[in-house]
Motif scaffolding. Sequence first.
Motif, PDB file in Angstrom:
ATOM      1  N   ALA A 272      35.864  43.614  36.650  1.00  0.00           N
ATOM      2  CA  ALA A 272      34.994  42.773  37.469  1.00  0.00           C
ATOM      3  C   ALA A 272      33.856  43.589  38.066  1.00  0.00           C
ATOM      4  N   LYS A 273      34.164  44.809  38.504  1.00  0.00           N
ATOM      5  CA  LYS A 273      33.119  45.669  39.067  1.00  0.00           C
ATOM      6  C   LYS A 273      32.073  46.040  38.015  1.00  0.00           C
ATOM      7  N   MET A 274      32.522  46.105  36.769  1.00  0.00           N
ATOM      8  CA  MET A 274      31.599  46.409  35.685  1.00  0.00           C
ATOM      9  C   MET A 274      30.769  45.186  35.303  1.00  0.00           C
ATOM     10  N   GLY A 275      31.114  44.028  35.860  1.00  0.00           N
ATOM     11  CA  GLY A 275      30.342  42.819  35.601  1.00  0.00           C
ATOM     12  C   GLY A 275      30.675  42.127  34.302  1.00  0.00           C
ATOM     13  N   ASP A 276      31.789  42.523  33.646  1.00  0.00           N
ATOM     14  CA  ASP A 276      32.179  41.915  32.373  1.00  0.00           C
ATOM     15  C   ASP A 276      33.030  40.675  32.660  1.00  0.00           C
ATOM     16  N   VAL A 277      32.351  39.590  33.002  1.00  0.00           N
ATOM     17  CA  VAL A 277      33.042  38.363  33.402  1.00  0.00           C
ATOM     18  C   VAL A 277      33.868  37.804  32.249  1.00  0.00           C
ATOM     19  N   GLY A 278      33.342  37.855  31.036  1.00  0.00           N
ATOM     20  CA  GLY A 278      34.057  37.324  29.879  1.00  0.00           C
ATOM     21  C   GLY A 278      35.392  38.014  29.676  1.00  0.00           C
ATOM     22  N   ARG A 279      35.400  39.343  29.862  1.00  0.00           N
ATOM     23  CA  ARG A 279      36.644  40.084  29.666  1.00  0.00           C
ATOM     24  C   ARG A 279      37.653  39.748  30.762  1.00  0.00           C
ATOM     25  N   VAL A 280      37.169  39.561  31.973  1.00  0.00           N
ATOM     26  CA  VAL A 280      38.058  39.169  33.075  1.00  0.00           C
ATOM     27  C   VAL A 280      38.701  37.826  32.765  1.00  0.00           C
ATOM     28  N   GLU A 281      37.903  36.917  32.249  1.00  0.00           N
ATOM     29  CA  GLU A 281      38.433  35.587  31.935  1.00  0.00           C
ATOM     30  C   GLU A 281      39.488  35.658  30.836  1.00  0.00           C
TER      31      GLU A 281
ATOM     32  N   ARG B 285      45.441  35.728  29.421  1.00  0.00           N
ATOM     33  CA  ARG B 285      46.625  36.516  29.071  1.00  0.00           C
ATOM     34  C   ARG B 285      47.718  36.345  30.139  1.00  0.00           C
ATOM     35  N   MET B 286      47.298  36.350  31.406  1.00  0.00           N
ATOM     36  CA  MET B 286      48.238  36.142  32.507  1.00  0.00           C
ATOM     37  C   MET B 286      48.856  34.751  32.423  1.00  0.00           C
TER      38      MET B 286
ATOM     39  N   ALA C 176      38.272  38.587  42.782  1.00  0.00           N
ATOM     40  CA  ALA C 176      37.579  39.597  41.984  1.00  0.00           C
ATOM     41  C   ALA C 176      36.700  38.938  40.928  1.00  0.00           C
ATOM     42  N   LEU C 177      37.219  37.888  40.284  1.00  0.00           N
ATOM     43  CA  LEU C 177      36.451  37.183  39.253  1.00  0.00           C
ATOM     44  C   LEU C 177      35.279  36.413  39.869  1.00  0.00           C
ATOM     45  N   ILE C 178      35.522  35.724  40.982  1.00  0.00           N
ATOM     46  CA  ILE C 178      34.456  34.960  41.646  1.00  0.00           C
ATOM     47  C   ILE C 178      33.345  35.901  42.105  1.00  0.00           C
ATOM     48  N   SER C 179      33.743  37.080  42.632  1.00  0.00           N
ATOM     49  CA  SER C 179      32.762  38.060  43.091  1.00  0.00           C
ATOM     50  C   SER C 179      31.919  38.588  41.927  1.00  0.00           C
ATOM     51  N   ALA C 180      32.559  38.788  40.765  1.00  0.00           N
ATOM     52  CA  ALA C 180      31.829  39.254  39.580  1.00  0.00           C
ATOM     53  C   ALA C 180      30.789  38.217  39.151  1.00  0.00           C
ATOM     54  N   CYS C 181      31.176  36.958  39.191  1.00  0.00           N
ATOM     55  CA  CYS C 181      30.231  35.880  38.857  1.00  0.00           C
ATOM     56  C   CYS C 181      29.087  35.838  39.867  1.00  0.00           C
TER      57      CYS C 181
ATOM     58  N   PHE D  52      33.192  27.184  39.410  1.00  0.00           N
ATOM     59  CA  PHE D  52      34.284  26.755  38.544  1.00  0.00           C
ATOM     60  C   PHE D  52      35.592  27.449  38.918  1.00  0.00           C
ATOM     61  N   TRP D  53      35.524  28.772  39.116  1.00  0.00           N
ATOM     62  CA  TRP D  53      36.744  29.535  39.413  1.00  0.00           C
ATOM     63  C   TRP D  53      37.227  29.303  40.835  1.00  0.00           C
ATOM     64  N   LEU D  54      36.297  29.023  41.753  1.00  0.00           N
ATOM     65  CA  LEU D  54      36.740  28.697  43.113  1.00  0.00           C
ATOM     66  C   LEU D  54      37.485  27.358  43.110  1.00  0.00           C
ATOM     67  N   LYS D  55      36.967  26.397  42.360  1.00  0.00           N
ATOM     68  CA  LYS D  55      37.644  25.092  42.275  1.00  0.00           C
ATOM     69  C   LYS D  55      39.025  25.243  41.634  1.00  0.00           C
TER      70      LYS D  55
END
Length: 808
Positions: free
Chosen positions: A520-529, A534-535, A549-554, A565-568
């Motif tokens: 997420a810190k690297m800004g790779d939102v697609g990989r986080v998703e 996987r989880m 972490a994902l919302i912050s990256a977005c 979307f992720w907050l909802k």
Amino acid sequence: MAVLSSCYSFFTSSTTLNITLRTMVLAALTSMLFNAIDLRLPVPAAVEELTVVAVLLFLELGLSSRRQDSSTKKSKPCPSERRVYEEVSGLAGRLQAAAKAGDTDTAEAVMERILAGDSKPSLVCYGALISAFAKAGDVKRAEYWLEALEASNVGSPNGICLNMLISACAKANAVDRAEYWLVKMPSLGLSPDVMSYNAVIDACARTGDVVRAERWLEKMKASGTTPNVVSYSSVLHACARSCDASLAERWLERMSKEGAEPNAICYNAVINAWCKEGNTRRAAHWLEQMSQRGVQPTVNSYSTIIDKLAKAGDIDGAETWLTRMADAGVEADAVSYNMLFSACSKMGDSARASKLFDQMMQRKVTPNTICFNLIINTHSRQGDFAAVLRRLRQMREQGIQADRVSFNTSLKAFSRCADSRAVEQLLDEMLSVGIKPDVATYNTFIAVCMRAKDAAKAEEWLCRMTSAGVQADAMSYCTMIDAFAQSGDLHRAEKWLEKMERSGLQVGATTYGLLISTVAKMGDVGRVERIFERMDRAKVEVNGSTYNALISACARKGDVDRAEFWLKKLLKSSAQADVASYSSVIHACAKANSLRRAEAWIEQMEHDGIQANVVTYNSVINACARCGDAKRAEHWFQKMVAQGVQPGVLTFNSLVNACAKALDVDRAEKWLQEMPKHGVQADDVSYSTVIHACGTAQEPERAEQWMKLMVSSLCSQGEKPGAFCYNSIAQAWVRAGDVDRAMHWLSEAERLRVEVSSASLNGVVSALTRARRHSEAEIWSSKVRKDRGDRGDRGDRRYPPRRQAPGR
């Protein structure tokens, strides 16, 4: 024949009357014999008497031997009876031997065998078993066999046996049972002695029950049993345990008056009592009284005061008493020094601990494992792994065995270490004393490599760990995942995550979170998703921090739609959204200049019962600033203050910026002036924003006034203005047609070595050219060329990075 048989019985009978008559008859016959001999051959009287005694003695011995042989023949048991007798005698011996060795299990098993036979155990067997259990501190079993002895009718226990049981009750803090057996002694035919009473008083002392101890001492006196020093010292210990030092003093004086001279143990109890109350001065007084009254202080006398001072953090005072102890000729022991080492460890004073250790060695006090462990802990608290390794080597050289605590303590020194070679040395020390590293040790080694950013070495340690037969745990895998994630090797990090999943270990949200946080810190939102998916497949519940972490990256990418979307999705899940969740989305809306959406989310946040914080309000005010809506910015500021949220410098900078963008210089200045009232110090961004607003409004004089205030304020703080304010004021003067003032401020920037932009320099050159001041224009043109040359491959950067006003 009857007469002869009667005579024979008379001479061989063993009754007292027959023996007396037989002796008199034989003595008379012997005397008559010597009278007859005296007629022909005179015999001395002494020889006559000796001969009579000898004859009677030999005759009696002969008869006694004959009776014994006869008795043996008559009472000789049959073979079966003899075997039972020998077995019982052998078992009794085994029982007593086991009891003497403290092997209560064997002794009890032998007693059960004896009871299972035809013969009864002797009183000695019962006594041995009861005493063995009492010595072992097993009060219940000792009482059980004492009650069994009562029921057996073999006899009554002796006083020693009862005293041992009462002492066992005392050591187990079973005061009621100790009192019970003391009261019961008379019914067993025993009289309580001084040891009996002392044991009960000791039981009271161990629980700190002074009143009870005093009552038994008085009962002891009333029974006619004189208390001894032990009796009084137990009462003194009860006073010390109950922290009643004044009462302890009174008992010490009383025992002297009652004829029991206090010994060192008694004085030490009073010293201990005062130390427990925290009055080391009074404790010192009694130590001096002790010496004056001819009682030699012991190491415990001094150590009690040293321990109290050390625990109170007064190491200087503790050291002073250590010196006084040495001056008094009392040799300190390792325990005395351990008290000081413990204090140094808590304070992290390794220099002092090392100095005390050197003193200890000079005074030839042999250190023990605890000494080294405390010193190692002192070094570990400071992260001094080199000193830790040095102490471990010193232990080995002095023949002191390091234990598991030594190495577990040493591992703490490596919590911030990044020297992979040092862990190799620690491993060598562990193996040299036969201690095998466990999973926690290997995890520490892996973590050291991670801090050294040596993921390959960390991987090597995990392989060595597996080869040594140590099973990797969740921490081992998590450390590896984190190591590769931190090094940017996300592919290897994911590989280790797969290995952990295959290992059968439970992979929780925290483990996935390590990877998500880095990605997420690297800004790779697609990989986080993808990790989220996987989880979901692994049926691992995503927690709130992972969603954040994902919302912050977005948000950092300005992707409002995905952030929303992720907050909802978070709100629909079982995880709990927090202030950070909403603040990130509001920040994304601010970056996208979407004030409406930002305000909608902060209202939704309040509706959901989550209190906005300073970050939330700063984000929505920043959204207002980006949209140039000063009124809405002020609205949210007022609401922020009303909610009791303290505004910060970023809050005011956004307010000033909102007013500046609305071209409302007066309101911008107003908010700059309001900052001190809220306890906030203006920074260079605050001033620069107002200066820029004045310049944009073509009011260079006003901008210059704020510039002077800014220079004065920042210089008092040891700072200097940034390039932005110099560029703003210079360009404002150029636009106003006063190139001299523009040159003045650019020269000031040059003097302070503040790198201004080429646009400002070019503006001055253009203004000078239009004014036909060609020589000056050439000078400033050279500065432009020099500036371009100095920038070289720095591209278009005009001045060093600094904090920017939000939304500029």
